[in-house]
Scaffold this motif. Structure first.
Motif, PDB file in Angstrom:
ATOM      1  N   GLU A   1       0.843  -1.204   0.000  1.00 53.99           N
ATOM      2  CA  GLU A   1       0.000   0.000   0.000  1.00 53.99           C
ATOM      3  C   GLU A   1       0.876   1.252   0.000  1.00 53.99           C
ATOM      4  OE1 GLU A   1      -2.444  -0.611   3.400  1.00 53.99           O
ATOM      5  OE2 GLU A   1      -3.592  -2.235   2.460  1.00 53.99           O
ATOM      6  N   SER A   2       1.998   1.199   0.725  1.00 53.02           N
ATOM      7  CA  SER A   2       2.932   2.319   0.719  1.00 53.02           C
ATOM      8  C   SER A   2       3.575   2.497  -0.656  1.00 53.02           C
ATOM      9  CB  SER A   2       4.016   2.096   1.782  1.00 53.02           C
ATOM     10  OG  SER A   2       4.947   3.144   1.791  1.00 53.02           O
ATOM     11  N   PHE A   3       3.920   1.385  -1.312  1.00 50.45           N
ATOM     12  CA  PHE A   3       4.499   1.474  -2.655  1.00 50.45           C
ATOM     13  C   PHE A   3       3.515   2.134  -3.623  1.00 50.45           C
ATOM     14  CE2 PHE A   3       6.899  -2.761  -1.733  1.00 50.45           C
ATOM     15  CZ  PHE A   3       7.675  -2.112  -0.797  1.00 50.45           C
ATOM     16  N   ILE A   4       2.253   1.759  -3.516  1.00 49.65           N
ATOM     17  CA  ILE A   4       1.227   2.344  -4.385  1.00 49.65           C
ATOM     18  C   ILE A   4       1.143   3.852  -4.155  1.00 49.65           C
ATOM     19  CG2 ILE A   4      -1.268   2.473  -4.796  1.00 49.65           C
ATOM     20  CD1 ILE A   4      -1.344  -0.588  -4.253  1.00 49.65           C
ATOM     21  N   ARG A   5       1.131   4.249  -2.878  1.00 51.50           N
ATOM     22  CA  ARG A   5       1.042   5.697  -2.581  1.00 51.50           C
ATOM     23  C   ARG A   5       2.259   6.438  -3.123  1.00 51.50           C
ATOM     24  NH1 ARG A   5      -1.149   3.588   2.310  1.00 51.50           N
ATOM     25  NH2 ARG A   5       0.878   3.681   3.344  1.00 51.50           N
ATOM     26  N   SER A   6       3.442   5.824  -3.055  1.00 45.42           N
ATOM     27  CA  SER A   6       4.652   6.517  -3.513  1.00 45.42           C
ATOM     28  C   SER A   6       4.593   6.791  -5.009  1.00 45.42           C
ATOM     29  CB  SER A   6       5.896   5.678  -3.177  1.00 45.42           C
ATOM     30  OG  SER A   6       6.015   4.558  -4.026  1.00 45.42           O
ATOM     31  N   VAL A   7       4.062   5.841  -5.776  1.00 52.23           N
ATOM     32  CA  VAL A   7       3.962   6.026  -7.226  1.00 52.23           C
ATOM     33  C   VAL A   7       2.834   6.989  -7.572  1.00 52.23           C
ATOM     34  CG1 VAL A   7       3.458   4.831  -9.393  1.00 52.23           C
ATOM     35  CG2 VAL A   7       5.015   3.792  -7.745  1.00 52.23           C
ATOM     36  N   ARG A   8       1.737   6.899  -6.842  1.00 50.64           N
ATOM     37  CA  ARG A   8       0.603   7.794  -7.111  1.00 50.64           C
ATOM     38  C   ARG A   8       0.948   9.263  -6.889  1.00 50.64           C
ATOM     39  NH1 ARG A   8      -4.458   4.245  -4.713  1.00 50.64           N
ATOM     40  NH2 ARG A   8      -5.143   3.418  -6.740  1.00 50.64           N
ATOM     41  N   LYS A   9       1.918   9.547  -6.065  1.00 48.20           N
ATOM     42  CA  LYS A   9       2.328  10.938  -5.843  1.00 48.20           C
ATOM     43  C   LYS A   9       2.845  11.585  -7.125  1.00 48.20           C
ATOM     44  CE  LYS A   9       3.455  10.292  -0.941  1.00 48.20           C
ATOM     45  NZ  LYS A   9       4.530  10.174   0.076  1.00 48.20           N
ATOM     46  N   PHE A  10       3.206  10.755  -8.115  1.00 49.43           N
ATOM     47  CA  PHE A  10       3.730  11.278  -9.382  1.00 49.43           C
ATOM     48  C   PHE A  10       2.794  10.996 -10.558  1.00 49.43           C
ATOM     49  CE2 PHE A  10       7.358  10.669  -6.637  1.00 49.43           C
ATOM     50  CZ  PHE A  10       8.148  11.777  -6.889  1.00 49.43           C
ATOM     51  N   SER A  11       1.662  10.358 -10.281  1.00 46.43           N
ATOM     52  CA  SER A  11       0.820   9.890 -11.389  1.00 46.43           C
ATOM     53  C   SER A  11       0.305  11.023 -12.270  1.00 46.43           C
ATOM     54  CB  SER A  11      -0.350   9.062 -10.848  1.00 46.43           C
ATOM     55  OG  SER A  11      -1.144   9.847  -9.968  1.00 46.43           O
ATOM     56  N   ASP A  12       0.015  12.186 -11.680  1.00 44.10           N
ATOM     57  CA  ASP A  12      -0.507  13.299 -12.484  1.00 44.10           C
ATOM     58  C   ASP A  12       0.556  13.910 -13.394  1.00 44.10           C
ATOM     59  OD1 ASP A  12      -2.965  12.959 -11.337  1.00 44.10           O
ATOM     60  OD2 ASP A  12      -2.731  14.575  -9.871  1.00 44.10           O
ATOM     61  N   GLU A  13       1.815  13.564 -13.156  1.00 41.82           N
ATOM     62  CA  GLU A  13       2.907  14.151 -13.933  1.00 41.82           C
ATOM     63  C   GLU A  13       3.409  13.223 -15.038  1.00 41.82           C
ATOM     64  OE1 GLU A  13       5.786  15.198 -10.954  1.00 41.82           O
ATOM     65  OE2 GLU A  13       4.195  15.960  -9.661  1.00 41.82           O
ATOM     66  N   ILE A  14       2.865  12.024 -15.108  1.00 34.77           N
ATOM     67  CA  ILE A  14       3.304  11.066 -16.122  1.00 34.77           C
ATOM     68  C   ILE A  14       2.579  11.344 -17.437  1.00 34.77           C
ATOM     69  CG2 ILE A  14       3.404   8.624 -16.761  1.00 34.77           C
ATOM     70  CD1 ILE A  14       3.468   7.967 -13.766  1.00 34.77           C
TER      71      ILE A  14
ATOM     72  N   GLY B   1       1.285   9.101   8.210  1.00 35.67           N
ATOM     73  CA  GLY B   1       1.828  10.380   8.644  1.00 35.67           C
ATOM     74  C   GLY B   1       3.349  10.382   8.626  1.00 35.67           C
ATOM     75  N   ALA B   2       3.957   9.295   9.116  1.00 38.36           N
ATOM     76  CA  ALA B   2       5.419   9.190   9.088  1.00 38.36           C
ATOM     77  C   ALA B   2       5.928   9.139   7.654  1.00 38.36           C
ATOM     78  CB  ALA B   2       5.858   7.945   9.859  1.00 38.36           C
ATOM     79  N   GLU B   3       5.212   8.430   6.823  1.00 41.20           N
ATOM     80  CA  GLU B   3       5.569   8.305   5.402  1.00 41.20           C
ATOM     81  C   GLU B   3       5.572   9.681   4.726  1.00 41.20           C
ATOM     82  OE1 GLU B   3       2.581   6.659   2.335  1.00 41.20           O
ATOM     83  OE2 GLU B   3       3.608   4.907   3.152  1.00 41.20           O
ATOM     84  N   ASN B   4       4.605  10.513   5.085  1.00 37.76           N
ATOM     85  CA  ASN B   4       4.483  11.830   4.451  1.00 37.76           C
ATOM     86  C   ASN B   4       5.552  12.816   4.900  1.00 37.76           C
ATOM     87  OD1 ASN B   4       2.280  11.118   2.866  1.00 37.76           O
ATOM     88  ND2 ASN B   4       0.780  11.736   4.415  1.00 37.76           N
ATOM     89  N   LEU B   5       6.299  12.455   5.945  1.00 37.20           N
ATOM     90  CA  LEU B   5       7.421  13.293   6.371  1.00 37.20           C
ATOM     91  C   LEU B   5       8.638  13.105   5.460  1.00 37.20           C
ATOM     92  CD1 LEU B   5       7.253  12.758  10.250  1.00 37.20           C
ATOM     93  CD2 LEU B   5       6.451  14.749   8.953  1.00 37.20           C
ATOM     94  N   ILE B   6       8.619  12.033   4.677  1.00 30.41           N
ATOM     95  CA  ILE B   6       9.728  11.739   3.777  1.00 30.41           C
ATOM     96  C   ILE B   6       9.507  12.474   2.456  1.00 30.41           C
ATOM     97  CG2 ILE B   6      10.958   9.879   2.573  1.00 30.41           C
ATOM     98  CD1 ILE B   6       9.744   7.947   4.630  1.00 30.41           C
ATOM     99  N   PRO B   7      10.520  13.124   1.900  1.00 32.94           N
ATOM    100  CA  PRO B   7      10.359  13.732   0.570  1.00 32.94           C
ATOM    101  C   PRO B   7       9.863  12.692  -0.426  1.00 32.94           C
ATOM    102  CG  PRO B   7      12.449  14.407   1.546  1.00 32.94           C
ATOM    103  CD  PRO B   7      11.873  13.361   2.447  1.00 32.94           C
ATOM    104  N   ARG B   8       8.985  13.114  -1.321  1.00 32.31           N
ATOM    105  CA  ARG B   8       8.326  12.130  -2.176  1.00 32.31           C
ATOM    106  C   ARG B   8       9.305  11.399  -3.090  1.00 32.31           C
ATOM    107  NH1 ARG B   8       5.051  14.763  -7.144  1.00 32.31           N
ATOM    108  NH2 ARG B   8       6.658  16.151  -7.935  1.00 32.31           N
ATOM    109  N   GLN B   9      10.389  12.045  -3.520  1.00 29.99           N
ATOM    110  CA  GLN B   9      11.372  11.333  -4.328  1.00 29.99           C
ATOM    111  C   GLN B   9      12.068  10.250  -3.512  1.00 29.99           C
ATOM    112  OE1 GLN B   9      14.133  14.010  -6.277  1.00 29.99           O
ATOM    113  NE2 GLN B   9      13.046  13.828  -8.225  1.00 29.99           N
ATOM    114  N   ALA B  10      12.336  10.546  -2.233  1.00 27.49           N
ATOM    115  CA  ALA B  10      12.965   9.550  -1.377  1.00 27.49           C
ATOM    116  C   ALA B  10      12.017   8.377  -1.128  1.00 27.49           C
ATOM    117  CB  ALA B  10      13.388  10.186  -0.061  1.00 27.49           C
ATOM    118  N   HIS B  11      10.726   8.677  -0.950  1.00 30.49           N
ATOM    119  CA  HIS B  11       9.732   7.616  -0.775  1.00 30.49           C
ATOM    120  C   HIS B  11       9.703   6.714  -2.008  1.00 30.49           C
ATOM    121  CE1 HIS B  11       5.222   6.568   0.143  1.00 30.49           C
ATOM    122  NE2 HIS B  11       6.038   5.546   0.344  1.00 30.49           N
ATOM    123  N   LEU B  12       9.754   7.320  -3.175  1.00 30.79           N
ATOM    124  CA  LEU B  12       9.754   6.542  -4.411  1.00 30.79           C
ATOM    125  C   LEU B  12      11.054   5.744  -4.546  1.00 30.79           C
ATOM    126  CD1 LEU B  12       8.209   5.855  -6.993  1.00 30.79           C
ATOM    127  CD2 LEU B  12       9.217   7.885  -8.063  1.00 30.79           C
ATOM    128  N   ALA B  13      12.173   6.316  -4.092  1.00 29.45           N
ATOM    129  CA  ALA B  13      13.445   5.595  -4.127  1.00 29.45           C
ATOM    130  C   ALA B  13      13.393   4.361  -3.222  1.00 29.45           C
ATOM    131  CB  ALA B  13      14.587   6.511  -3.694  1.00 29.45           C
TER     132      ALA B  13
END
Length: 293
Positions: free
Chosen positions: A57-70, A125-137
């Motif tokens: 579920e976290s992996f899905i959220r990390s990719v969705r943070k960029f979905s509007d830019e693809i 909430g903890a996940e959202n403290l991480i920069p989105r590029q780092a989350h995707l990494a």
């Protein structure tokens, strides 16, 4: 920022979303140590199954943070397949996890929480403290772990020969197969959003250093919560066998290629392996055809 075709990547097939339904404990109930006679492997697999739903579920959220830019239609379709596959993986592992909890694996319950629960809110909430590029990494690195383990599971006769609950083996083979189908999707989104190589490699280096200690500690804690598993000599012997066996031995060496600058997941060719297992699982006489909804 838009994620288009400005990054050269190797072509990958679209991941196919299969709606699966596994039947754990049918017609015969699962043995408590469902990897026959092996306490350590039973607890290792139960722990991996426990972390898959919140992790995916976290992996899905990390990719969705960029979905509007693809903007690349091919990558957009691959992302949709990735999200669909990961969602079904989480769903089916939750079914297995419910069975494991009922069988007396309390550590599994630790990672099983509702989407509206307090623990879920803390996690996100903890996940959202991480920069989105780092989350995707983190997602891209974790996907390399799962793809490397999946390749081992599907290419090793020794692993396939391990006596275990048949339906759990079906789940793991299907999961491994689909991990190889989408192994480069999160990576390509990261490359497409100009994710720095230094962050990609640094994230993996950190994960690499903690993998064996964290997993080993988790398995030990799981075993300590299982009264029927308190057999120190047997557990110690089995732990040594696991470390020296086909699942773990040499695994970190295969993971390490990710640290190479310029690495791409498709550098590891699994095309033939995928074709063989596609026929094995979903061909005309596929072993899992009756598990597809």
């Amino acid at each position: 920022m838009t994620i288009g075709r400005h990054v050269e990547t190797k072509p990958s097939a679209y991941p196919k979303v299969r709606r699966m339904r596994f039947r754990f404990g049918e017609p015969e109930p699962m043995a408590h140590h469902f990897v026959v006679g092996n306490i350590v492997l039973s607890h290792l697999i139960s722990l991996l199954s426990a972390v898959f739903p919140p992790g995916e579920e976290s992996f899905i959220r990390s990719v969705r943070k960029f979905s509007d830019e693809i903007t690349d239609p091919v990558l957009k379709k691959r992302v949709a397949g990735f999200i669909g596959q990961e969602a079904v993986h989480g769903q089916q592992h939750r079914v297995l996890n419910d069975q494991l909890i009922a069988m007396g694996y309390p550590m599994v319950r630790l990672f099983t929480f509702d989407k509206d629960s307090r623990r879920q809110r803390w996690f996100v909430g903890a996940e959202n403290l991480i920069p989105r590029q780092a989350h995707l990494a983190i997602t891209a690195a974790a996907e390399h772990y799962t793809a490397t383990l999946a390749k081992r599971v599907l290419s090793s006769p020794e692993i396939q020969a391990i006596a275990s609950d048949a339906e759990t083996r079906n789940l793991l083979n299907w999961h491994a197969f689909e991990e190889l189908e989408h192994k480069s999707v999160a990576f390509d989104v990261y490359r497409g959003c100009d994710g720095p190589e230094s962050v990609r490699i640094g994230v993996m280096a950190l994960m690499y250093g903690f993998t064996l200690p964290v997993v080993s500690l988790g398995v030990l804690l799981s075993i300590l919560t299982d009264p029927s598993a308190i057999r120190p000599l047997r557990v110690a012997r089995q732990a040594i066998e696991v470390y020296r066996g086909p699942i773990v031995k040499g695994l970190l060496g295969e993971i390490r290629v990710y640290l190479r600058p310029g690495f791409h997941p498709d550098d590891i060719d699994t095309t033939e392996l995928l074709e063989r297992w596609r026929a094995e699982l979903f061909g005309a006489q596929g072993a899992l055809l009756d598990r597809v909804k």
